[in-house]
Enzyme design. Structure first.
Site, mmCIF file in Angstrom:
data_model
loop_
_atom_site.group_PDB
_atom_site.id
_atom_site.type_symbol
_atom_site.label_atom_id
_atom_site.label_comp_id
_atom_site.label_asym_id
_atom_site.label_seq_id
_atom_site.Cartn_x
_atom_site.Cartn_y
_atom_site.Cartn_z
ATOM 1 C CD GLU A 128 -2.760 1.296 2.468
ATOM 2 O OE1 GLU A 128 -2.542 0.526 3.421
ATOM 3 O OE2 GLU A 128 -3.685 2.116 2.446
ATOM 4 C CE LYS A 173 -5.971 -0.281 1.751
ATOM 5 N NZ LYS A 173 -6.625 -0.898 2.881
HETATM 6 P P1 13P Z 1 -9.009 4.237 4.376
HETATM 7 O O1 13P Z 1 -9.929 3.501 3.421
HETATM 8 O O2 13P Z 1 -9.709 4.880 5.512
HETATM 9 O O3 13P Z 1 -8.055 5.127 3.651
HETATM 10 O O4 13P Z 1 -8.106 3.124 5.047
HETATM 11 C C1 13P Z 1 -7.561 2.136 4.255
HETATM 12 C C2 13P Z 1 -6.379 1.605 4.916
HETATM 13 O O5 13P Z 1 -6.285 0.427 5.159
HETATM 14 C C3 13P Z 1 -5.301 2.529 5.260
HETATM 15 O O6 13P Z 1 -4.128 1.821 5.505
#
Ligand code: 13P
Length: 343
Positions: free
Chosen positions: A177, A219
């Site tokens: 991510e 992600k």
């Molecule tokens: P949000 O969808 O609130 O951005 O959170 C996703 C997430 O896992 C952040 O690490």
């Protein structure tokens, strides 16, 4: 789990017509969200809230995997059933956030690097024993004057790749991510350019650390104008910019893409996900990966607000959560419409 089993898990998470539920807020973040709603910031309140989420009826119809936090993966329902078992019984794969948060990057004012690599191997092995089958690590990138720097991008990309390799060694599917924050007044175009820079750096590092792309999930952020940019992109502009950016920089072998919501409202995040899937369908085989969601705030926020720490509100909160995940499931098929939001 063999590598084939990891690939199968990755595909199940993203390609089953369902999405991921991020409920991996650290205690600090969870307490902050509770404080905003006037909810007591205790371990029992956090446990009760997480129980509300994992016991939401029919959650498994729209959710393939739930990302937990160190405290949460060890918690149980009021009747003593481990959350991991509740999820597994509902057909939901348990995952775990393993990073230890973004800290100031030395010699790089205004930039952060995510920590948690030291000692990660035994932690991953323990999480696997508890029942996790995938993991998550979030890198945080801010846009600003001269930011991010090449050094900031490289440090975060390298940490993501080291984490992903360790996960695959420990038989956990890594969710990678890299998040560009929405804060600021940057244009959509600037977000696109920097998202491309970051994705290139991340896949370069993943390649050098020999991460198997078929057994990982990306992600990313959607490509969006900054929150304070006077010109916000339309649904079409966001979908075109995001898809184009991914097509140019994400190898086809990646199992799938699961977007974060990043502070967008639930409705907007769903509408944008829907717009992307409408375009993806129109493009046919030119888009190689499933596009799904891995939202936290955009799915949980209405439920948390309704719950307010009160047991009497539990069912209403679960209905709000069900509604958001159903809307997002419709968005995966390109079948979401704003009328779904009216009761
Ligand atoms: P949000 O969808 O609130 O951005 O959170 C996703 C997430 O896992 C952040 O690490």
């Amino acid at each position: 789990m063999t590598m084939q089993a990891q690939m199968d898990t990755a595909r199940t998470l993203v390609a089953s017509g369902k999405g991921l539920l991020a409920m991996d807020e650290s205690n600090g973040t969870c307490n902050k969200r509770f404080a905003e709603e006037g909810i007591p910031q205790t371990e029992e309140a956090r446990r009760a809230y997480r129980e509300l989420i994992v016991t939401t009826p029919r959650l498994g119809e729209s959710i393939s995997g739930a990302i937990l936090y160190d405290e949460t993966i060890r918690q149980r329902t009021g009747h003593g059933i481990p959350f991991v078992k509740v999820l597994t019984d509902a057909g939901i794969i348990a995952g775990i956030k393993v990073d230890l948060g973004a800290k100031d990057l030395a010699c790089h004012p205004g930039e952060k690097v995510t920590e948690g690599l030291d000692g990660l191997r035994p932690r991953l092995q323990e999480y696997f024993q508890i029942g996790a089958r995938f993991a998550k690590w979030r890198a945080v990138i801010s846009l600003g004057d001269g930011l991010p720097t090449p050094g900031g991008i490289r440090a975060n990309a390298h940490a993501l790749a080291r984490y992903a390799a360790l996960c695959q060694e420990s038989e956990l599917v890594p969710i990678v991510e890299p998040e560009i924050l929405m804060d600021g007044d940057h244009s959509l175009e600037r977000c696109r350019v920097v998202t491309e820079d970051i994705l290139r750096a991340v896949f370069d590092e993943l390649h050098s650390q020999q991460v198997v792309l078929e057994a990982m999930i990306l992600k990313p952020n959607m490509v969006l104008s900054g929150l304070h940019c006077p010109r916000q992109g339309s649904l079409d502009e966001v979908a075109d910019a995001t898809l184009g950016c991914l097509l140019r920089n994400v190898p086809a072998a990646v199992a799938g893409i699961a977007f974060l919501s990043g502070g967008q409202s639930g409705e907007l995040a769903t509408a944008r996900l829907n717009a992307m899937n409408v375009k993806r369908q129109a493009m046919g085989s030119r888009t190689p990966w499933p596009l799904t969601f891995s939202f936290a705030r955009a799915v949980q926020q209405p439920a948390l607000h309704i719950w307010h720490g009160q047991e009497a509100q539990r069912l209403a909160a679960q209905q709000a959560l069900s509604h958001r995940v159903r809307c997002n499931r419709a968005a995966l098929l390109g079948e979401y419409h704003a009328t779904m939001e009216t009761p």
